[in-house]
Design an enzyme around this catalytic site. Structure first.
Site, PDB file in Angstrom:
ATOM      1  N   CYS A 196       0.844  -1.194   0.000  1.00  0.00           N
ATOM      2  CA  CYS A 196       0.000   0.000   0.000  1.00  0.00           C
ATOM      3  C   CYS A 196       0.881   1.247   0.000  1.00  0.00           C
ATOM      4  O   CYS A 196       2.026   1.221   0.439  1.00  0.00           O
ATOM      5  CB  CYS A 196      -0.973   0.002   1.182  1.00  0.00           C
ATOM      6  N   SER A 220       3.264  -2.233   4.080  1.00  0.00           N
ATOM      7  CA  SER A 220       3.214  -0.781   3.915  1.00  0.00           C
ATOM      8  C   SER A 220       4.439  -0.288   3.174  1.00  0.00           C
ATOM      9  O   SER A 220       5.499  -0.911   3.238  1.00  0.00           O
ATOM     10  CB  SER A 220       3.163  -0.092   5.279  1.00  0.00           C
ATOM     11  N   ASP A 221       4.298   0.820   2.460  1.00  0.00           N
ATOM     12  CA  ASP A 221       5.488   1.497   1.970  1.00  0.00           C
ATOM     13  C   ASP A 221       6.260   1.979   3.195  1.00  0.00           C
ATOM     14  O   ASP A 221       5.721   2.135   4.291  1.00  0.00           O
ATOM     15  CB  ASP A 221       5.114   2.662   1.048  1.00  0.00           C
ATOM     16  N   CYS A 222       7.547   2.214   3.003  1.00  0.00           N
ATOM     17  CA  CYS A 222       8.419   2.383   4.156  1.00  0.00           C
ATOM     18  C   CYS A 222       8.122   3.669   4.932  1.00  0.00           C
ATOM     19  O   CYS A 222       8.107   4.768   4.365  1.00  0.00           O
ATOM     20  CB  CYS A 222       9.867   2.329   3.705  1.00  0.00           C
ATOM     21  N   SER A 257       5.334   4.552   6.047  1.00  0.00           N
ATOM     22  CA  SER A 257       4.051   5.177   5.708  1.00  0.00           C
ATOM     23  C   SER A 257       3.137   5.291   6.930  1.00  0.00           C
ATOM     24  O   SER A 257       2.314   6.210   7.007  1.00  0.00           O
ATOM     25  CB  SER A 257       3.347   4.417   4.585  1.00  0.00           C
TER      26      SER A 257
END
Length: 784
Positions: free
Chosen positions: A274, A307-309, A311
């Site tokens: 995401c 998750s994107d880092c 986020s």
């Protein structure tokens, strides 16, 4: 370990053999292994932990779900939370080592992410062309073959403890706006092309090489990102971390979601990531409908959502979507997130449980998804060096065949945008001196784009061209910003040259992650350099554009002194050799643009923050991508010339297509005149398709690759913003002079001839449709 060439690449084998032969001179020597490399991390090492013998989670023959349940049942809450983060914690009492989830393999094993390191005995890996250029090949077999090589090199590096097994690639976002710095990472602007690329690349990464047909076991685990409607990084102060993408349900279903859906449903991808941004006011990593509802519920993801880092950190600190960190942690996990790239869940999940915001059962679900993925990778099956890929090592990285495939991918992707008769290809025998000019003429790092690793060995454009003919060189500009163009110096160098190659464009300082463009023109004074050098040249002038996104080079398109234009994307580590192959006719260019090239006026009409795909004449909004855009273009989607010519002839296609509706359907109860469409989800729509057969003939004198692109257009009077045309299918083929072949397409009526309405419902439009390939068109009627 040898890589078997897919049968669908066999037509390109002579070219690939040539590539390999020409590459030998630039290949590094095989590295002697000085000392035994350290082993990779893995669990269930019974030789070191005899007490694990007999435990179900360490039994490879046991049912996977039972193994996961057994392991989760043995973990404490804190140990479970330790496996909700990318830097997963060790559990010594159960023989589980720490594991770093974050590795990348966008177009080769990448140095981005702490899970991968380029050190002895593997200091480099094959760097293929950036994705946007590979997409320009329109060759699904090639997409798959590249991914197979990347996964082999990844496993080889894992075996010497230099990479992980989970790779957060590919990027399948739609290249909606040419200014987006990360558009280079994507397969372009078309949902069908992006979907087919995603499926082929994911399967190439994940599928085992033992032909067992066991899709449960994984070679490496892929991840499709960034979900969803993510295509802005940093544009005029608008940041990806806080951007709220306002997206209609129509655009979401029609444009943004298809590649992700294909990843899950057809590619069986192990993970979806995401994105940072919000969609319609909700952070994607905290939207239960998007995560648990769509990815896992509707599409049936068998894997984990990450998750994107950082986020979650951004969701709490910058977006301020929740009041406390515990609430953010609970929202993410309850929405369906399984893994956090970063440390936010490690810091806050326990407090969320203690406050009653997060049930331990939700933690169990998340950690089970993560551990199940590691089970599929063999992480809990003992020493991987005794498993199927255990023999892979340093000698399987940077091989001649791998670098040859990288060169072939670049050659097939290069797009010939303009070619005045008598310009390209150049004859080496006729060139006594070739002038090479431009800020990217001797580029190295610029050629590999972002999310790259350490390449095996560069071949710059200058080196590639010099290998064939004597050259003289002048950069013309100090760098791609080109604040001052040294026109006089360049003119002096080209004075005695038979031909001039100008290599211009951008690099990661112009377009990249965290950096969107403001203009579409060549940076700095590059246009001046091109025009002045062309004016002074006595022979052909070939403009080579190295970039991720399109450039407004209308000036060069219109300039008769600029005789040819090539777009080479970011062509990878051996890109210079591929450019020379095309320039000197060793390879006939066959690339097609996977995105529209707009004029500079586009940036004045369209705000990058406007997510709408469809035009709005009332506010002077021209729409986006070839499917909806109504304004002028520099070069259209799908454009690409060849050194030969191809003719298309229709062999088989229907004139009428009837939809078999039930007699009680409302459109049959005397109301058919009012029915303009039917729901594509209806049972009668399932499996309804027809064949289109086309004859394709090479009418020229050169062998060449060719992409047959089949488009459809809806009836003229259709309402609701249907695409003016959309890609239905494509086939890459190779034909010798005067050769002719039949290409077959199967058109799925309810998938390919439908449009999404304002409410997000897919409808099959009734009436007169149009199929077209190049200048060939065929009309047919869809009726009930």
């Amino acid at each position: 370990m040898a890589i078997t060439m897919p049968s669908s690449l066999l037509p390109f084998l002579p070219l690939l053999q040539l590539t390999i032969i020409l590459s030998i001179s630039t290949m590094p020597q095989v590295r002697p292994q000085e000392a035994p490399a350290p082993g990779p991390p893995f669990a269930c090492d019974l030789s070191k932990n005899p007490s694990l013998n007999g435990l179900k989670f360490c039994d490879p023959s046991a049912d996977s779900a039972a193994r996961v349940a057994d392991l989760v049942g043995r973990l404490t809450l804190d140990e479970k939370i330790g496996w909700l983060t990318s830097g997963a914690a060790q559990v010594p009492r159960l023989g589980i080592p720490k594991y770093e989830w974050w590795s990348e393999a966008l177009h080769g094993v990448s140095s981005t992410g702490p899970g991968t390191k380029f050190l002895s005995p593997v200091p480099a890996a094959t760097s293929f062309p950036q994705v946007i250029l590979t997409a320009a090949t329109f060759n699904e077999s090639l997409f798959h073959a590249i991914a197979q090589v990347v996964s082999t090199e990844a496993r080889a590096m894992y075996n010497v403890a230099l990479s992980g097994l989970t790779f957060w690639s590919p990027n399948v976002n739609i290249f909606r706006d040419p200014r987006w710095g990360r558009g280079q990472e994507t397969p372009g602007e078309d949902p069908l092309l992006s979907s087919k690329y995603a499926v082929a690349y994911v399967r190439g990464l994940q599928q085992r090489d033992d032909d067992s047909g066991d899709h449960y076991k994984l070679k490496v685990a892929a991840c499709c990102k960034h979900y969803t409607a993510y295509d802005l990084d940093n544009w005029k102060g608008n940041l990806r971390y806080t951007f709220n993408a306002i997206v209609s349900q129509q655009d979401l279903i029609d444009t943004y979601q298809p590649p992700f859906r294909s990843c899950v449903e057809q590619g069986n991808v192990a993970s979806v990531m995401c994105s940072y941004n919000q969609v319609n006011g909700k952070p994607t990593c905290g939207d239960r409908e998007l995560l648990d509802g769509v990815i896992r519920g509707q599409w049936g993801l068998d894997g984990y959502i990450v998750s994107d880092c950082d986020s979650l950190e951004e969701m709490f600190n910058r977006q301020k979507f929740t009041k406390t960190a515990e609430e953010t942690a609970a929202l993410a996990v309850n929405s369906g997130l399984d893994l956090n790239c970063g440390s936010f869940l490690v810091k806050n999940a326990r407090a969320a449980v203690n406050r009653g915001l997060l049930n331990e059962s939700a933690v169990d679900r998340a950690v089970s998804n993560n551990l199940a993925t590691m089970m599929r990778l063999g992480f809990f099956d003992g020493d991987p060096r005794r498993q199927i890929y255990g023999s892979l090592g340093p000698n399987d990285v940077c091989t001649k065949a791998n670098r040859g495939l990288a060169r072939e991918a670049a050659r097939q992707g290069i797009v010939l945008l303009k070619n005045t008769e008598g310009s390209l290809p150049l004859s080496p025998a006729a060139i006594t001196s070739l002038a090479v000019v431009g800020p990217n003429a001797n580029a190295t790092v610029a050629m590999i784009g972002n999310y790259a690793g350490t390449p095996c060995k560069y071949v710059t454009p200058l080196q590639g061209l010099t290998a064939s003919v004597p050259t003289v060189y002048h950069p013309g500009c100090a760098d791609v910003f080109c604040a001052i163009a040294d026109v006089d110096g360049a003119k002096n160098v080209i004075a005695g040259a038979d031909a001039v190659i100008l290599v211009v464009g951008s690099n990661q300082s112009i377009e990249g992650e965290g950096l969107d463009r403001v203009d579409l023109t060549l940076p700095g004074q590059q246009q001046t350099l091109v025009s002045e050098v062309a004016r002074a040249s006595r022979g052909p002038v070939i403009l080579v554009i190295m970039s991720g996104g399109g450039m407004d080079v209308q000036f060069a398109k219109d300039d008769p002194k600029v005789t040819s234009i090539l777009w080479v994307g970011f062509p990878g580590e051996v890109g210079g050799a591929a450019i020379a192959d095309v320039v000197f006719g060793h390879h006939n260019p066959s690339g097609k643009l996977p995105m529209t090239w707009y004029p500079q006026s586009y940036v004045n009409q369209v705000q990058m923050t406007d997510m709408n795909m469809r035009p709005d004449p009332a506010r002077g909004y021209p729409g986006r991508t070839y499917r909806f855009y109504t304004g002028p273009v520099v070069f259209p989607f799908g454009h690409g010339l060849s050194y030969t010519e191809f003719d298309h002839r229709l062999v088989t296609a229907p004139v009428h297509v009837s939809l078999p509706l039930d007699e009680n359907h409302e459109c049959r109860r005397g109301l058919s005149t009012s029915c303009k469409s039917i729901d594509a989800a209806e049972e009668s729509c399932n499996g309804l398709d027809f064949d289109v057969h086309l004859s394709v003939k090479n009418v020229g004198s050169r062998t060449g690759g060719h992409t047959v692109m089949l488009f459809s257009s809806p009836p003229d009077d259709v309402d609701g913003g249907a695409p003016t045309r959309q890609l239905v299918g494509f086939r890459k083929m190779e034909l010798g002079p005067k050769d002719e072949e039949i290409v077959e397409f199967k058109v799925d009526v309810c998938r390919h001839l439908s449009a999404v309405d304002e409410n997000g419902n897919r409808k099959v439009v009734l009436g007169q449709h149009l199929l077209h390939v190049g200048t060939l068109t065929h009309s047919f009627n869809v009726h009930i």
